[in-house]
Design a protein around this motif. Sequence first.
Motif, PDB file in Angstrom:
ATOM      1  N   GLY A  44       0.858  -1.186   0.000  1.00 22.35           N
ATOM      2  CA  GLY A  44       0.000   0.000   0.000  1.00 22.35           C
ATOM      3  C   GLY A  44       0.884   1.221   0.000  1.00 22.35           C
ATOM      4  O   GLY A  44       2.106   1.124   0.130  1.00 22.35           O
ATOM      5  N   VAL A  45       0.295   2.390  -0.122  1.00 23.74           N
ATOM      6  CA  VAL A  45       1.081   3.623  -0.194  1.00 23.74           C
ATOM      7  C   VAL A  45       0.296   4.757   0.429  1.00 23.74           C
ATOM      8  O   VAL A  45      -0.940   4.729   0.479  1.00 23.74           O
ATOM      9  CB  VAL A  45       1.437   3.954  -1.667  1.00 23.74           C
ATOM     10  N   ASP A  46       1.019   5.751   0.926  1.00 23.33           N
ATOM     11  CA  ASP A  46       0.401   6.972   1.434  1.00 23.33           C
ATOM     12  C   ASP A  46       1.276   8.152   1.047  1.00 23.33           C
ATOM     13  O   ASP A  46       2.458   8.194   1.397  1.00 23.33           O
ATOM     14  CB  ASP A  46       0.232   6.905   2.951  1.00 23.33           C
ATOM     15  N   VAL A  47       0.704   9.091   0.298  1.00 24.98           N
ATOM     16  CA  VAL A  47       1.421  10.265  -0.195  1.00 24.98           C
ATOM     17  C   VAL A  47       0.893  11.491   0.540  1.00 24.98           C
ATOM     18  O   VAL A  47      -0.301  11.780   0.478  1.00 24.98           O
ATOM     19  CB  VAL A  47       1.227  10.439  -1.716  1.00 24.98           C
ATOM     20  N   ARG A  48       1.772  12.203   1.232  1.00 28.33           N
ATOM     21  CA  ARG A  48       1.348  13.349   2.031  1.00 28.33           C
ATOM     22  C   ARG A  48       1.918  14.682   1.542  1.00 28.33           C
ATOM     23  O   ARG A  48       1.388  15.724   1.869  1.00 28.33           O
ATOM     24  CB  ARG A  48       1.764  13.138   3.493  1.00 28.33           C
ATOM     25  N   GLY A  49       3.031  14.670   0.850  1.00 32.48           N
ATOM     26  CA  GLY A  49       3.686  15.912   0.477  1.00 32.48           C
ATOM     27  C   GLY A  49       2.992  16.633  -0.664  1.00 32.48           C
ATOM     28  O   GLY A  49       2.235  16.038  -1.444  1.00 32.48           O
ATOM     29  N   GLY A  50       3.278  17.935  -0.794  1.00 28.91           N
ATOM     30  CA  GLY A  50       2.639  18.749  -1.815  1.00 28.91           C
ATOM     31  C   GLY A  50       3.279  18.644  -3.178  1.00 28.91           C
ATOM     32  O   GLY A  50       2.708  19.113  -4.161  1.00 28.91           O
ATOM     33  N   GLY A  51       4.460  18.020  -3.282  1.00 28.00           N
ATOM     34  CA  GLY A  51       5.147  17.931  -4.569  1.00 28.00           C
ATOM     35  C   GLY A  51       5.704  16.555  -4.826  1.00 28.00           C
ATOM     36  O   GLY A  51       6.918  16.417  -5.011  1.00 28.00           O
ATOM     37  N   PRO A  52       4.871  15.507  -4.873  1.00 31.90           N
ATOM     38  CA  PRO A  52       5.404  14.148  -5.022  1.00 31.90           C
ATOM     39  C   PRO A  52       5.809  13.833  -6.451  1.00 31.90           C
ATOM     40  O   PRO A  52       5.293  14.405  -7.418  1.00 31.90           O
ATOM     41  CB  PRO A  52       4.217  13.267  -4.604  1.00 31.90           C
ATOM     42  N   ASN A 187      15.174  13.530   3.189  1.00 33.37           N
ATOM     43  CA  ASN A 187      15.481  14.651   2.296  1.00 33.37           C
ATOM     44  C   ASN A 187      14.387  15.702   2.487  1.00 33.37           C
ATOM     45  O   ASN A 187      13.569  15.936   1.605  1.00 33.37           O
ATOM     46  CB  ASN A 187      15.512  14.170   0.847  1.00 33.37           C
ATOM     47  N   ALA A 188      14.350  16.317   3.655  1.00 32.58           N
ATOM     48  CA  ALA A 188      13.209  17.133   4.056  1.00 32.58           C
ATOM     49  C   ALA A 188      13.508  18.624   4.030  1.00 32.58           C
ATOM     50  O   ALA A 188      14.623  19.055   4.334  1.00 32.58           O
ATOM     51  CB  ALA A 188      12.771  16.738   5.471  1.00 32.58           C
ATOM     52  N   ALA A 189      12.485  19.414   3.695  1.00 32.71           N
ATOM     53  CA  ALA A 189      12.598  20.860   3.838  1.00 32.71           C
ATOM     54  C   ALA A 189      12.700  21.226   5.318  1.00 32.71           C
ATOM     55  O   ALA A 189      13.440  22.126   5.701  1.00 32.71           O
ATOM     56  CB  ALA A 189      11.397  21.549   3.200  1.00 32.71           C
ATOM     57  N   GLY A 190      11.955  20.515   6.150  1.00 32.66           N
ATOM     58  CA  GLY A 190      12.012  20.746   7.586  1.00 32.66           C
ATOM     59  C   GLY A 190      13.299  20.209   8.183  1.00 32.66           C
ATOM     60  O   GLY A 190      14.037  19.448   7.560  1.00 32.66           O
ATOM     61  N   ALA A 266       6.679  12.795  11.232  1.00 31.71           N
ATOM     62  CA  ALA A 266       6.376  14.082  11.859  1.00 31.71           C
ATOM     63  C   ALA A 266       7.042  14.228  13.224  1.00 31.71           C
ATOM     64  O   ALA A 266       7.222  15.354  13.699  1.00 31.71           O
ATOM     65  CB  ALA A 266       4.867  14.251  11.994  1.00 31.71           C
ATOM     66  N   ARG A 267       7.395  13.128  13.867  1.00 30.62           N
ATOM     67  CA  ARG A 267       8.127  13.206  15.138  1.00 30.62           C
ATOM     68  C   ARG A 267       9.603  13.530  14.923  1.00 30.62           C
ATOM     69  O   ARG A 267      10.274  14.012  15.832  1.00 30.62           O
ATOM     70  CB  ARG A 267       8.039  11.868  15.877  1.00 30.62           C
ATOM     71  N   ALA A 268      10.101  13.216  13.723  1.00 30.00           N
ATOM     72  CA  ALA A 268      11.539  13.329  13.466  1.00 30.00           C
ATOM     73  C   ALA A 268      11.923  14.583  12.698  1.00 30.00           C
ATOM     74  O   ALA A 268      13.092  14.982  12.725  1.00 30.00           O
ATOM     75  CB  ALA A 268      12.020  12.102  12.687  1.00 30.00           C
ATOM     76  N   VAL A 269      10.966  15.194  12.011  1.00 36.99           N
ATOM     77  CA  VAL A 269      11.244  16.356  11.160  1.00 36.99           C
ATOM     78  C   VAL A 269      10.155  17.394  11.370  1.00 36.99           C
ATOM     79  O   VAL A 269       8.968  17.049  11.450  1.00 36.99           O
ATOM     80  CB  VAL A 269      11.290  15.956   9.668  1.00 36.99           C
ATOM     81  N   PRO A 271       9.057  21.357   9.834  1.00 37.99           N
ATOM     82  CA  PRO A 271       7.742  20.793   9.517  1.00 37.99           C
ATOM     83  C   PRO A 271       7.861  19.681   8.469  1.00 37.99           C
ATOM     84  O   PRO A 271       8.915  19.505   7.850  1.00 37.99           O
ATOM     85  CB  PRO A 271       6.993  21.999   8.949  1.00 37.99           C
ATOM     86  N   VAL A 272       6.759  18.960   8.266  1.00 39.44           N
ATOM     87  CA  VAL A 272       6.695  17.924   7.230  1.00 39.44           C
ATOM     88  C   VAL A 272       5.489  18.174   6.333  1.00 39.44           C
ATOM     89  O   VAL A 272       4.624  18.988   6.638  1.00 39.44           O
ATOM     90  CB  VAL A 272       6.589  16.506   7.837  1.00 39.44           C
ATOM     91  N   HIS A 273       5.465  17.438   5.211  1.00 43.23           N
ATOM     92  CA  HIS A 273       4.308  17.417   4.309  1.00 43.23           C
ATOM     93  C   HIS A 273       3.979  18.789   3.737  1.00 43.23           C
ATOM     94  O   HIS A 273       2.810  19.092   3.464  1.00 43.23           O
ATOM     95  CB  HIS A 273       3.069  16.846   5.021  1.00 43.23           C
ATOM     96  N   GLY A 274       4.990  19.609   3.535  1.00 41.68           N
ATOM     97  CA  GLY A 274       4.763  20.927   2.969  1.00 41.68           C
ATOM     98  C   GLY A 274       4.671  20.893   1.450  1.00 41.68           C
ATOM     99  O   GLY A 274       4.739  19.838   0.808  1.00 41.68           O
TER     100      GLY A 274
END
Length: 337
Positions: A44-52, A187-190, A266-269, A271-274
Amino acid sequence: MRPGPTNSLVDVAGLQVGHAQLTGEGALSGTTVVLPGPDGAVAGVDVRGGGPGTRETDALDPRTLVERVHAVVLTGGSAYGLAAASGVADMLGDAGRGFPVGRGPGEVVPVVPGAVVFDLGRGGRFTARPTADTGAAALAACSDAPPAEGVVGAGTGTLVGGLKGGVGTASAVLSDGTVVAALVVANAAGSAVDPVTGELWGSRHRYDGDAELPALPADRSALLAALQEAAAPPTLNTTIGVVATDAGLSVAQCAKLAAVGHDGLARAVRPVHGMTDGDTLFGLATTARPAPDLFALQEILTAGADCVTRAVVHAVLAARSVQTPAGHWRAYRDLVG
């Protein structure tokens, strides 16, 4: 909970991991492949970011035909890097591994979902990005040995909050013996670093047996200033990865495992999912163990989130500074000692 024998994704029996990096002047990118056994793995998959940037994620919807995937590709190169998955699919198809679509032997189509991180130009040459050959090399490198962490594979050109990112992995063994594990390309912006204390956000969730945290000085004013100064300017990003278990999960449950993995991110970075992140996690189940009841499933989900958090911590701690024509990408470990 405790880590598995290698504290990595390959503690889920049947999974293998392979890395490949680009070589040559101006190159700072690569590909990581997660390979299940010949019958594949429920996914399965879950995509949360604004630029996947993704491939074959629609095929992982529980309402679609396919239940199992034959590899997962995590790669640099932004959308260009999706070519790496074609190299993986070609090799698997040549080996007869895939979804049967014909009457004859070998008439298969491998299901190879993938996701990309943005690392374009960080080595100095914008056109240095993974190709089908890179994907094939990562597949050929797959083994059940503990995968390397840090500046390898898809983590070669990554940044986290402007500091050097990389690949990290972690596992957990549950009370009934079920194994849950994660591999993350951070590889996070946060940022992974608390700007007030200089500690890693995810360090609060480490297990006994995880990578040792560096000892920070009592007076951290100089360290905090150094961390802030060393961080590269904001850019495009994306954290991607795999959360896996040997339990007998359904496609929908694998999607839930991926979704809860984002809580661990979200606990490690922060902000996330921007909008400049394309955060994508895949959930895999090898189904070597029976299907869990409700309470066992809850324990699997909890461990999945923990493993993602810990994998990000391991990625940041394993990363090392890299100097390229495009910049000096400083690592947390090199700054704090």
